[in-house]
Design a protein around this motif. Structure first.
Motif, short mmCIF file in Angstrom:
data_model
loop_
_atom_site.label_atom_id
_atom_site.label_comp_id
_atom_site.label_asym_id
_atom_site.label_seq_id
_atom_site.Cartn_x
_atom_site.Cartn_y
_atom_site.Cartn_z
N UNK A 57 0.95 -1.39 0.00
CA UNK A 57 -0.20 -0.29 -0.63
C UNK A 57 0.76 1.28 -0.33
N UNK A 58 1.84 1.04 0.65
CA UNK A 58 3.06 2.32 1.14
C UNK A 58 3.07 2.79 -0.77
N UNK A 59 4.17 1.85 -1.03
CA UNK A 59 4.50 1.22 -2.57
C UNK A 59 3.83 2.12 -3.67
N UNK A 60 2.66 1.74 -3.83
CA UNK A 60 1.18 2.00 -4.50
C UNK A 60 1.10 3.28 -4.35
N UNK A 61 1.20 3.87 -2.86
CA UNK A 61 0.41 5.17 -2.27
C UNK A 61 2.08 6.24 -3.06
N UNK A 62 3.17 5.89 -2.82
CA UNK A 62 4.19 6.63 -3.26
C UNK A 62 4.37 6.74 -4.62
N UNK A 63 3.42 5.63 -5.62
CA UNK A 63 3.98 5.76 -6.79
C UNK A 63 3.02 6.81 -7.55
N UNK A 64 1.54 6.78 -6.51
CA UNK A 64 0.22 8.20 -7.37
C UNK A 64 0.46 9.21 -6.89
N UNK A 65 1.73 9.89 -5.75
CA UNK A 65 2.00 10.85 -5.71
C UNK A 65 3.65 11.07 -6.05
N UNK A 66 4.10 10.42 -6.83
CA UNK A 66 5.50 10.47 -6.95
C UNK A 66 5.41 11.37 -8.94
N UNK A 67 6.30 12.37 -8.91
CA UNK A 67 5.60 13.37 -10.03
C UNK A 67 6.67 12.61 -11.14
N UNK A 68 5.95 12.34 -12.46
CA UNK A 68 7.10 11.97 -13.27
C UNK A 68 7.92 12.34 -14.46
N UNK A 69 9.17 13.29 -14.68
CA UNK A 69 9.49 13.91 -15.95
C UNK A 69 8.68 13.19 -16.80
N UNK A 70 8.31 14.25 -17.33
CA UNK A 70 8.16 14.44 -19.05
C UNK A 70 9.05 13.55 -20.06
#
Length: 112
Positions: free
Chosen positions: A70-83
């Motif tokens: 759950x922590x990993x998936x939450x971090x993925x959702x909130x981590x901005x990705x470089x274009x």
């Protein structure tokens, strides 16, 4: 760490353990693999040592904490990705991802 000195002393059998643990330099690895083709004793020893290494690793393995997924998936959702760089977005070669994956075009309509 190099085991080449052991090989130079004409004792390739002493390299079975470092080979099984992936601890040989590339040149040493190639020489020992050539030796393995003709030495049943070393082949058996490498197999046994590799199996022991796996058993040892499994005996020390610990399951991840229950909330980790759950922590990993939450971090993925909130981590901005470089274009993607503009040059990559504009150029598409066969076998590469389509433009909508890069965000440069809308998603194609779904069909069934």
């Amino acid at each position: 760490m190099s085991f080449l000195g052991l090989f130079r002393r004409n004792d390739p059998h002493s390299l079975a353990a470092p080979y099984a643990l992936d601890a040989l330099e590339p040149d040493e690895r190639r020489r020992f693999e050539k030796h393995l083709k003709t030495c049943d004793r070393c082949t058996a020893e490498v197999r046994e040592l590799a199996e022991d290494a796996v058993r040892l690793a499994w005996s020390a393995a610990a399951p991840p904490p229950l909330a980790m997924r759950d922590r990993v998936l939450a971090a993925i959702r909130t981590t901005p990705q470089d274009p993607a760089p503009a040059a990559v977005r504009e150029q598409r070669l066969p076998g590469q991802l389509p433009p909508h994956v890069w965000g440069t075009q809308p998603l194609p309509p779904r069909t069934r």
